[in-house]
Scaffold this motif. Sequence first.
Motif, PDB file in Angstrom:
ATOM      1  N   GLY A  45       0.805  -1.217   0.000  1.00 16.50           N
ATOM      2  CA  GLY A  45       0.000   0.000   0.000  1.00 16.50           C
ATOM      3  C   GLY A  45       0.837   1.265   0.000  1.00 16.50           C
ATOM      4  N   ILE A  46       1.878   1.275   0.808  1.00 20.48           N
ATOM      5  CA  ILE A  46       2.742   2.471   0.875  1.00 20.48           C
ATOM      6  C   ILE A  46       3.466   2.685  -0.440  1.00 20.48           C
ATOM      7  CG2 ILE A  46       4.810   3.404   1.982  1.00 20.48           C
ATOM      8  CD1 ILE A  46       3.731   2.137   4.622  1.00 20.48           C
ATOM      9  N   LEU A  47       3.986   1.597  -1.022  1.00 15.28           N
ATOM     10  CA  LEU A  47       4.662   1.727  -2.317  1.00 15.28           C
ATOM     11  C   LEU A  47       3.693   2.213  -3.391  1.00 15.28           C
ATOM     12  CD1 LEU A  47       6.950  -1.440  -2.333  1.00 15.28           C
ATOM     13  CD2 LEU A  47       7.655   0.960  -2.125  1.00 15.28           C
ATOM     14  N   GLY A  48       2.450   1.786  -3.323  1.00 17.87           N
ATOM     15  CA  GLY A  48       1.450   2.253  -4.280  1.00 17.87           C
ATOM     16  C   GLY A  48       1.136   3.727  -4.120  1.00 17.87           C
ATOM     17  N   LEU A  49       1.086   4.213  -2.887  1.00 14.75           N
ATOM     18  CA  LEU A  49       0.802   5.637  -2.672  1.00 14.75           C
ATOM     19  C   LEU A  49       1.992   6.525  -3.034  1.00 14.75           C
ATOM     20  CD1 LEU A  49      -1.250   5.715   0.647  1.00 14.75           C
ATOM     21  CD2 LEU A  49      -2.050   6.067  -1.690  1.00 14.75           C
ATOM     22  N   ILE A  50       3.186   5.996  -2.871  1.00 16.57           N
ATOM     23  CA  ILE A  50       4.386   6.774  -3.215  1.00 16.57           C
ATOM     24  C   ILE A  50       4.410   7.102  -4.706  1.00 16.57           C
ATOM     25  CG2 ILE A  50       6.903   6.621  -3.420  1.00 16.57           C
ATOM     26  CD1 ILE A  50       6.911   5.176  -0.739  1.00 16.57           C
ATOM     27  N   ASP A  51       3.881   6.182  -5.535  1.00 20.51           N
ATOM     28  CA  ASP A  51       3.873   6.400  -6.988  1.00 20.51           C
ATOM     29  C   ASP A  51       2.861   7.456  -7.429  1.00 20.51           C
ATOM     30  OD1 ASP A  51       5.893   4.630  -7.443  1.00 20.51           O
ATOM     31  OD2 ASP A  51       4.599   2.997  -8.132  1.00 20.51           O
ATOM     32  N   LYS A  52       2.018   7.942  -6.512  1.00 19.16           N
ATOM     33  CA  LYS A  52       1.015   8.973  -6.793  1.00 19.16           C
ATOM     34  C   LYS A  52       0.134   8.596  -7.981  1.00 19.16           C
ATOM     35  CE  LYS A  52       3.699  12.506  -4.659  1.00 19.16           C
ATOM     36  NZ  LYS A  52       4.343  13.751  -4.647  1.00 19.16           N
ATOM     37  N   ILE A  53      -0.434   7.413  -7.898  1.00 16.79           N
ATOM     38  CA  ILE A  53      -1.336   6.915  -8.929  1.00 16.79           C
ATOM     39  C   ILE A  53      -2.713   7.514  -8.660  1.00 16.79           C
ATOM     40  CG2 ILE A  53      -2.272   4.806  -9.951  1.00 16.79           C
ATOM     41  CD1 ILE A  53       0.044   3.357  -8.452  1.00 16.79           C
ATOM     42  N   ASP A  57      -7.916   5.103 -10.814  1.00 11.81           N
ATOM     43  CA  ASP A  57      -7.322   4.891 -12.125  1.00 11.81           C
ATOM     44  C   ASP A  57      -7.399   3.401 -12.468  1.00 11.81           C
ATOM     45  OD1 ASP A  57      -5.887   5.034 -14.449  1.00 11.81           O
ATOM     46  OD2 ASP A  57      -3.940   5.261 -13.475  1.00 11.81           O
ATOM     47  N   THR A  58      -8.232   3.054 -13.433  1.00 10.70           N
ATOM     48  CA  THR A  58      -8.436   1.638 -13.745  1.00 10.70           C
ATOM     49  C   THR A  58      -7.294   1.039 -14.551  1.00 10.70           C
ATOM     50  OG1 THR A  58      -9.780   2.236 -15.649  1.00 10.70           O
ATOM     51  CG2 THR A  58     -10.940   1.707 -13.593  1.00 10.70           C
ATOM     52  N   SER A  59      -6.460   1.880 -15.159  1.00  9.12           N
ATOM     53  CA  SER A  59      -5.300   1.314 -15.852  1.00  9.12           C
ATOM     54  C   SER A  59      -4.252   0.897 -14.829  1.00  9.12           C
ATOM     55  CB  SER A  59      -4.708   2.325 -16.841  1.00  9.12           C
ATOM     56  OG  SER A  59      -4.221   3.460 -16.144  1.00  9.12           O
ATOM     57  N   GLY A  60      -4.209   1.615 -13.712  1.00  7.93           N
ATOM     58  CA  GLY A  60      -3.335   1.246 -12.605  1.00  7.93           C
ATOM     59  C   GLY A  60      -1.867   1.380 -12.932  1.00  7.93           C
ATOM     60  N   ASP A  61      -1.055   0.975 -12.013  1.00 14.23           N
ATOM     61  CA  ASP A  61       0.394   0.975 -12.144  1.00 14.23           C
ATOM     62  C   ASP A  61       0.890  -0.279 -11.445  1.00 14.23           C
ATOM     63  OD1 ASP A  61       2.869   1.881 -12.874  1.00 14.23           O
ATOM     64  OD2 ASP A  61       3.089   3.252 -11.184  1.00 14.23           O
ATOM     65  N   THR A  62       2.072  -0.735 -11.802  1.00 13.65           N
ATOM     66  CA  THR A  62       2.594  -1.970 -11.228  1.00 13.65           C
ATOM     67  C   THR A  62       3.509  -1.659 -10.049  1.00 13.65           C
ATOM     68  OG1 THR A  62       2.487  -3.013 -13.379  1.00 13.65           O
ATOM     69  CG2 THR A  62       3.838  -4.087 -11.747  1.00 13.65           C
ATOM     70  N   VAL A  63       3.236  -2.322  -8.930  1.00 11.88           N
ATOM     71  CA  VAL A  63       4.060  -2.224  -7.728  1.00 11.88           C
ATOM     72  C   VAL A  63       4.331  -3.646  -7.260  1.00 11.88           C
ATOM     73  CG1 VAL A  63       4.135  -1.484  -5.309  1.00 11.88           C
ATOM     74  CG2 VAL A  63       3.134   0.014  -7.034  1.00 11.88           C
ATOM     75  N   ALA A  64       5.589  -4.017  -7.190  1.00 12.09           N
ATOM     76  CA  ALA A  64       5.997  -5.350  -6.738  1.00 12.09           C
ATOM     77  C   ALA A  64       5.309  -6.458  -7.540  1.00 12.09           C
ATOM     78  CB  ALA A  64       5.730  -5.520  -5.245  1.00 12.09           C
ATOM     79  N   LEU A  66       2.391  -6.425  -8.872  1.00  8.92           N
ATOM     80  CA  LEU A  66       0.933  -6.398  -8.787  1.00  8.92           C
ATOM     81  C   LEU A  66       0.419  -5.062  -9.286  1.00  8.92           C
ATOM     82  CD1 LEU A  66       0.490  -7.913  -5.223  1.00  8.92           C
ATOM     83  CD2 LEU A  66       0.182  -9.083  -7.408  1.00  8.92           C
ATOM     84  N   ASN A  67      -0.731  -5.068  -9.914  1.00  5.81           N
ATOM     85  CA  ASN A  67      -1.344  -3.845 -10.388  1.00  5.81           C
ATOM     86  C   ASN A  67      -2.016  -3.135  -9.218  1.00  5.81           C
ATOM     87  OD1 ASN A  67      -1.479  -2.520 -12.911  1.00  5.81           O
ATOM     88  ND2 ASN A  67      -3.714  -2.742 -12.848  1.00  5.81           N
ATOM     89  N   THR A  68      -1.977  -1.816  -9.200  1.00  7.37           N
ATOM     90  CA  THR A  68      -2.587  -1.076  -8.094  1.00  7.37           C
ATOM     91  C   THR A  68      -3.046   0.295  -8.560  1.00  7.37           C
ATOM     92  OG1 THR A  68      -2.304  -0.397  -5.786  1.00  7.37           O
ATOM     93  CG2 THR A  68      -0.428  -0.051  -7.239  1.00  7.37           C
ATOM     94  N   ASN A  69      -3.860   0.904  -7.742  1.00  9.36           N
ATOM     95  CA  ASN A  69      -4.232   2.308  -7.888  1.00  9.36           C
ATOM     96  C   ASN A  69      -4.348   2.880  -6.479  1.00  9.36           C
ATOM     97  OD1 ASN A  69      -6.738   1.442  -6.939  1.00  9.36           O
ATOM     98  ND2 ASN A  69      -7.797   1.745  -8.884  1.00  9.36           N
ATOM     99  N   GLY A  70      -4.737   4.134  -6.363  1.00 11.93           N
ATOM    100  CA  GLY A  70      -4.800   4.771  -5.044  1.00 11.93           C
ATOM    101  C   GLY A  70      -5.781   4.097  -4.095  1.00 11.93           C
ATOM    102  N   ALA A  71      -6.935   3.682  -4.611  1.00 13.83           N
ATOM    103  CA  ALA A  71      -7.945   3.049  -3.760  1.00 13.83           C
ATOM    104  C   ALA A  71      -7.433   1.716  -3.214  1.00 13.83           C
ATOM    105  CB  ALA A  71      -9.236   2.838  -4.542  1.00 13.83           C
ATOM    106  N   LEU A  72      -6.812   0.904  -4.067  1.00 18.78           N
ATOM    107  CA  LEU A  72      -6.284  -0.379  -3.617  1.00 18.78           C
ATOM    108  C   LEU A  72      -5.136  -0.178  -2.629  1.00 18.78           C
ATOM    109  CD1 LEU A  72      -6.390  -3.447  -3.784  1.00 18.78           C
ATOM    110  CD2 LEU A  72      -4.872  -3.332  -5.765  1.00 18.78           C
TER     111      LEU A  72
END
Length: 189
Positions: A45-53, A57-64, A66-72
């Motif tokens: 979760g912290i790594l996902g928030l650091i990326d400022k997604i 955002d349904t396209s998401g971004d990859t962290v470790a 796994l795909n993620t967005n701000g809500a996840l």
Amino acid sequence: MATHVPHPETTRRIRLDEHLPVDHRLSQVYRVGAGLMGLVLLAFGILGLIDKIGFFDTSGDTVAGLNTNGALSVLSICVGALLFAGMIIGGNFASTVNMILGVAFILSGFLNLALLETDYNFLAFHIQNVLFSFVVGVMLMFFGMYGRVSATLPHDNPYWKARHPDQADQEQRAQRRERGEVLRKGAGE
């Protein structure tokens, strides 16, 4: 036709919040499971928030991987914090939190599997997220149910004693008698 109705005072219902002895070894298993899974979710979760997604955002971004967005990411931090609270409190609370969240992760995996490639995939799940959800769910259920749910629990297990109070009392009385006989033999020699 006659049926046997147990007397209400002789039946005992098992409650999920019965307390373990403070130093019981099962509490360590529940704490370790909650702590490990909580740490993984907090880091994700912290790594996902650091990326400022974007939050949804349904396209998401990859962290470790796994795909993620701000809500996840926020949801992962909240669940990770709840698992850490379970680790700190320990005992049956940690066990129950592990079991409930394990079932929730498995249900989430099935739900998000159905939502893949749809407009309702607000958490930006991909198949690797679904598999991760299943794995975490099974691990949390294992940690939560360990020593609590089995057909072959040892007779010194507090959950076995709670489910079989009459037999546990009989065994305890037999052990006291044996100890008394050993003490008498030792004193008489």
